[in-house]
Design a protein around this motif. Structure first.
Motif, short mmCIF file in Angstrom:
data_model
loop_
_atom_site.label_atom_id
_atom_site.label_comp_id
_atom_site.label_asym_id
_atom_site.label_seq_id
_atom_site.Cartn_x
_atom_site.Cartn_y
_atom_site.Cartn_z
N UNK A 170 0.72 -1.09 0.05
CA UNK A 170 0.05 -0.01 0.02
C UNK A 170 0.78 1.23 -0.01
N UNK A 171 2.18 1.12 0.64
CA UNK A 171 2.95 2.40 0.66
C UNK A 171 3.88 2.38 -0.55
N UNK A 172 4.33 1.24 -0.96
CA UNK A 172 5.51 0.96 -1.97
C UNK A 172 4.82 1.43 -3.24
N UNK A 173 3.37 1.43 -3.64
CA UNK A 173 2.98 1.86 -4.62
C UNK A 173 2.91 3.39 -5.18
N UNK A 174 3.41 4.12 -3.98
CA UNK A 174 3.60 5.56 -4.22
C UNK A 174 4.99 5.95 -4.50
N UNK A 175 5.65 4.93 -4.80
CA UNK A 175 7.20 5.25 -5.22
C UNK A 175 7.12 5.09 -6.92
N UNK A 176 8.03 5.60 -7.55
CA UNK A 176 9.10 6.65 -7.34
C UNK A 176 8.43 7.82 -7.12
N UNK A 177 7.20 8.17 -7.11
CA UNK A 177 6.83 9.60 -7.13
C UNK A 177 7.05 10.17 -5.66
N UNK A 178 7.16 9.38 -4.71
CA UNK A 178 7.57 10.34 -3.23
C UNK A 178 8.40 8.87 -2.68
N UNK A 179 9.39 9.52 -1.93
CA UNK A 179 10.21 8.51 -1.04
C UNK A 179 9.36 7.99 0.01
N UNK A 180 9.91 6.77 0.40
CA UNK A 180 9.39 6.06 1.33
C UNK A 180 10.41 5.75 2.53
N UNK A 181 10.47 6.18 3.75
CA UNK A 181 11.47 5.83 4.85
C UNK A 181 10.90 4.88 5.64
N UNK A 182 11.29 3.63 5.98
CA UNK A 182 10.77 2.64 6.67
C UNK A 182 11.55 2.83 8.17
N UNK A 183 10.99 2.46 9.34
CA UNK A 183 11.60 2.53 10.67
C UNK A 183 11.50 1.11 11.08
N UNK A 184 12.47 0.82 11.93
CA UNK A 184 12.40 -0.36 12.86
C UNK A 184 13.25 -1.49 12.33
N UNK A 185 13.28 -2.33 13.42
CA UNK A 185 13.98 -3.74 13.03
C UNK A 185 13.55 -4.48 12.35
N UNK A 186 12.20 -4.49 12.13
CA UNK A 186 11.49 -5.69 11.35
C UNK A 186 11.99 -5.67 9.99
N UNK A 187 12.18 -4.52 9.33
CA UNK A 187 12.49 -4.51 8.17
C UNK A 187 13.78 -4.35 7.52
#
Length: 244
Positions: free
Chosen positions: A210-227
């Motif tokens: 749901x979030x990666x579909x917005x790339x490359x139009x806008x950056x995604x910064x993930x946080x946490x150890x899970x990823x």
């Protein structure tokens, strides 16, 4: 089309076969950590893990540790081949695979920062976040996906901020003047942002697309150890400076 997790599995399993890890009599275990084991005493009591909404699963592969947050937790013990064969259609199975992926990549020295920070770590992480964002992305509009109270308090008033979360207990709350939005306005909040700041838990609960579909139009910064492992393999940006 394979899911993102299936694509990750298709990428790493052949390498595990080639290295002879699948048939090794090595035990791979994962179990839910207590709040104290996971984050120690961060000086506040409103993190999701402290409310019992999520547990931090930890996998041990040889001497390396990897983790994944999940709302469907338990224990697992088996071989790497059994982990590789798990169906990835439930949150528990996905959390086992993701935590094991992180542990194996940590053992292979392909990734670092796979173990959650403790005590003052979450507070320090949140404190440094606005400067990190401004330095890398400029003064941008941020939509935070996932209820992370310390990050909300750190970002609010510094950068334009919206927060979306799927937990009905959080939706409608207000933190530092920022309302917590739900699924009905999530797409608008994502479209509004210049930067998506997304919990890595989305990998384990299968909502990451749901979030990666917005790339490359806008950056995604993930946080946490899970990823941790997935971000390394896929070239995604991750913020997790206080983890070990």
């Amino acid at each position: 089309m394979p899911s993102i997790l299936e694509s990750l599995r298709n990428q790493v399993v052949p390498a595990w076969h080639k290295q002879g890890l699948m048939d090794d009599p090595v035990s791979v275990t994962a179990g839910p950590l207590s709040v104290e084991q996971a984050i120690g005493n961060p000086g506040r009591s409103d993190f999701p893990i402290q409310k019992g909404k999520e547990k931090l699963m930890e996998a041990c592969f040889r001497h390396a540790r990897g983790q994944a947050f999940t709302d469907s937790y338990g224990t697992f013990s088996g071989t790497l081949a059994q982990v590789a064969a798990l169906p990835l259609d439930g949150n528990f199975q996905r959390a086992v695979f993701v935590s094991v992926l992180n542990a194996v990549l940590r053992w292979q020295q392909c990734v670092t920062n796979t173990v959650h920070c403790k005590d003052c770590g979450p507070k320090d992480c949140a404190r440094d976040l606005p400067a990190h964002i401004i330095r890398r992305y400029g003064r941008c509009r941020v939509t935070l996906a996932g209820m992370q109270p310390a990050m909300i308090e750190s970002l609010a008033g510094v950068l334009p901020l919206r927060v979306v979360d799927l937990d009905p207990d959080n939706i409608g709350q207000e933190r530092r003047g920022v309302g917590i939005e739900g699924a009905d306005t999530a797409q608008d909040a994502l479209a509004w942002a210049d930067l998506l700041l997304v919990t890595g838990t989305t990998l384990a609960n299968n909502s990451i697309g749901d979030f990666l579909q917005h790339t490359p139009q806008k950056p995604v910064l993930f946080y946490g150890t899970t990823i941790a492992g997935a971000a390394q393999l896929m070239g995604w940006q991750r913020y997790c400076p206080r983890s070990s």
